[in-house]
Design a protein around this motif. Structure first.
Motif, short mmCIF file in Angstrom:
data_model
loop_
_atom_site.label_atom_id
_atom_site.label_comp_id
_atom_site.label_asym_id
_atom_site.label_seq_id
_atom_site.Cartn_x
_atom_site.Cartn_y
_atom_site.Cartn_z
N TRP A 134 41.65 38.23 35.67
CA TRP A 134 42.42 37.29 36.49
C TRP A 134 43.88 37.70 36.59
O TRP A 134 44.47 37.67 37.66
N ASN A 135 44.47 38.10 35.47
CA ASN A 135 45.88 38.45 35.47
C ASN A 135 46.17 39.74 36.24
O ASN A 135 47.28 39.94 36.72
N ALA A 136 45.15 40.58 36.38
CA ALA A 136 45.26 41.78 37.22
C ALA A 136 44.94 41.46 38.68
O ALA A 136 45.02 42.34 39.54
N HIS A 137 44.54 40.21 38.94
CA HIS A 137 44.13 39.75 40.27
C HIS A 137 42.95 40.58 40.79
O HIS A 137 42.83 40.85 41.98
N ASP A 138 42.06 40.94 39.84
CA ASP A 138 40.88 41.75 40.14
C ASP A 138 39.67 40.83 40.29
O ASP A 138 38.90 40.63 39.34
N ILE A 139 39.51 40.28 41.47
CA ILE A 139 38.44 39.32 41.72
C ILE A 139 37.07 39.94 41.49
O ILE A 139 36.16 39.30 40.96
#
Length: 138
Positions: free
Chosen positions: A34-39
């Motif tokens: 989530w913190n890497a915005h890796d959906i």
């Protein structure tokens, strides 16, 4: 009907089908994705036919009524959510484990306290529920 009442024919209540990942490792990987915005990394743990509920989904995708059906719809909801909240960041506070269930309590970028309730079958999330702390006066 619950497993205690004898509904052993329902595969959802079969203990082998309710396996959960190791809670602390899963929650750490979940927060990292989530913190890497890796959906896609988050979605890798979800079943194609997942059901996800959240009051945030009701705001981001009003036509959903807060209920998102299927992995593709979840992808679209979360993609739009990240577009609307580009500074999204989660900090895991606690992790709870049950039979086939993990609950990740986290703080979001605004400091809000959230529980993500994840129900597993065969190692994948089949139901997810974003729940938010209710303050007095709400």
């Amino acid at each position: 009907m619950t497993p205690a009442s004898g509904d052993r024919a329902n595969p959802r209540w079969h203990t082998a089908a309710m396996s959960t990942p190791e809670p602390l490792a899963y929650s750490a990987a979940w927060a990292e994705a989530w913190n890497a915005h890796d959906i896609e990394a988050v979605l890798a743990h979800f079943h194609d036919d997942v059901v996800f509920t959240s009051p945030t989904a009701a705001r981001v995708v009003p036509s959903s009524g807060g209920v998102v059906l299927g992995k593709q719809a979840l992808r679209e909801y979360w993609t739009e959510g990240l577009r609307l909240v580009p500074d999204l960041h989660f900090t895991v506070e606690r992790v709870f484990a049950g039979v086939g269930v993990l609950v990740i309590t986290y703080r979001n970028q605004g400091g809000g306290l959230v529980d993500e309730v994840l129900v597993f079958a065969d190692g994948l999330v089949v139901e997810g529920h974003g729940t938010y702390l209710v303050s007095e006066g709400r």
